[in-house]
Design a protein around this motif. Structure first.
Motif, PDB file in Angstrom:
ATOM      1  N   ASP A 180       0.846  -1.190   0.000  1.00 37.46           N
ATOM      2  CA  ASP A 180       0.000   0.000   0.000  1.00 37.46           C
ATOM      3  C   ASP A 180       0.892   1.255   0.000  1.00 37.46           C
ATOM      4  O   ASP A 180       1.721   1.432   0.899  1.00 37.46           O
ATOM      5  CB  ASP A 180      -0.890  -0.007   1.238  1.00 37.46           C
ATOM      6  N   ASP A 182       0.285   4.156   0.896  1.00 36.07           N
ATOM      7  CA  ASP A 182       0.129   4.918   2.142  1.00 36.07           C
ATOM      8  C   ASP A 182       1.090   4.419   3.216  1.00 36.07           C
ATOM      9  O   ASP A 182       1.561   5.195   4.063  1.00 36.07           O
ATOM     10  CB  ASP A 182      -1.314   4.815   2.650  1.00 36.07           C
ATOM     11  N   THR A 183       1.389   3.117   3.180  1.00 41.17           N
ATOM     12  CA  THR A 183       2.332   2.554   4.147  1.00 41.17           C
ATOM     13  C   THR A 183       3.728   3.118   3.903  1.00 41.17           C
ATOM     14  O   THR A 183       4.456   3.448   4.853  1.00 41.17           O
ATOM     15  CB  THR A 183       2.359   1.020   4.044  1.00 41.17           C
ATOM     16  N   ILE A 244       4.964   1.249  12.076  1.00 41.78           N
ATOM     17  CA  ILE A 244       4.334   0.684  10.882  1.00 41.78           C
ATOM     18  C   ILE A 244       3.786  -0.708  11.192  1.00 41.78           C
ATOM     19  O   ILE A 244       4.549  -1.599  11.576  1.00 41.78           O
ATOM     20  CB  ILE A 244       5.334   0.609   9.709  1.00 41.78           C
TER      21      ILE A 244
END
Length: 259
Positions: A180, A182-183, A244
């Motif tokens: 992703d 966004d990660t 994370i």
């Protein structure tokens, strides 16, 4: 007629058995993923889970093919179905059970980062669609429209193909190391806020089973000693792993950066 209603119920049981059998490759994959890394498999065997996901995708494709074949066959050669309410009741029960299982597997798969388990949940959902098709077809026949059964079956085949697309996107995306964006943005933002980091460079991430691994380059003051630069790199790694989700390890490369 009784043979035909029995055939519908037996076919439903076969589909349920296929759904249960997907637990076998997933269970094996989870066990393999727990094994420690070796000199041959230096990252461990977490990729076994991705292979199990491929098996699940193939089973969903087989379900779509079977549903399409049965629907076309019954459309070309209509056959009466008796005990309609029994068939409908079995279909409702099958749909409710499979949907509950599907939601649970998908939710847990998202939580632990398992694309294979998400795909298995989608597979359970296809079985629910098949059960729903049985109900809709039985209701159509009861209302005097014998072609309702095969026509609804064709509609459900399309629905299974849509689920197949979603499952394949999950599994093959994982096989191709999709992460992703966004990660990545969150990781870069987190690293940039660590004391001593003047800039962030390339960042790569990949999944290994349920966990993420990352490689990151950072720029530091060129007058720092090796030990000081190493401490900054360690701080970056610790902060990223703590921030994370599912990130288990980070390789941080330090380079001098003027300015």
């Amino acid at each position: 007629m009784r043979q035909e209603s029995a055939h519908v119920l037996v076919r439903r049981r076969v589909v349920d058995l296929a759904d249960a059998l997907t637990a076998v490759p997933l269970g094996i994959a989870f066990l393999l993923g727990r094994r420690a890394a070796t000199r041959r498999f230096t990252y461990g065997l977490g990729r076994a889970e991705d292979l199990a996901g491929v098996v699940v995708v193939l089973l969903i494709a087989a379900s779509a093919a079977l549903a399409g074949y049965e629907s076309v066959t019954r459309l070309l050669d209509p056959r009466p179905v008796d005990h309609l309410w029994v068939v409908a009741a079995a279909g409702v029960a099958g749909f409710a059970g499979n949907e509950l299982v599907a939601r649970y597997r998908i939710r847990v798969g998202r939580e632990i980062g398992s694309a294979a388990l998400v795909a298995d949940g989608l597979h359970a959902r296809t079985d629910g669609f098949t059960s729903l098709a049985v109900v809709a077809g039985a209701l159509g026949v009861a209302l005097g429209f014998p072609l309702a059964d095969p026509l609804v079956g064709l509609g459900m085949t399309v629905g299974i193909l849509i689920v197949l697309r979603d499952a394949a996107r999950e599994v093959f995306g994982r096989l191709m190391d999709a992460v992703d964006p966004d990660t990545l943005d969150a990781a870069e933002h987190t690293a940039a806020r660590v004391d001593g980091v003047r800039r962030t460079g390339y960042l790569r991430m990949r999944w290994t089973g349920h966990t993420l691994r990352a490689e990151l380059a950072i720029g530091v003051d060129p007058v720092l000693t090796v030990g000081q630069a190493h401490r900054i790199a360690h701080d970056v790694e610790r902060r990223l792993v703590a921030t994370i989700p599912r990130l288990s390890a980070v390789t941080v490369h330090t380079a001098p950066h003027e300015g």
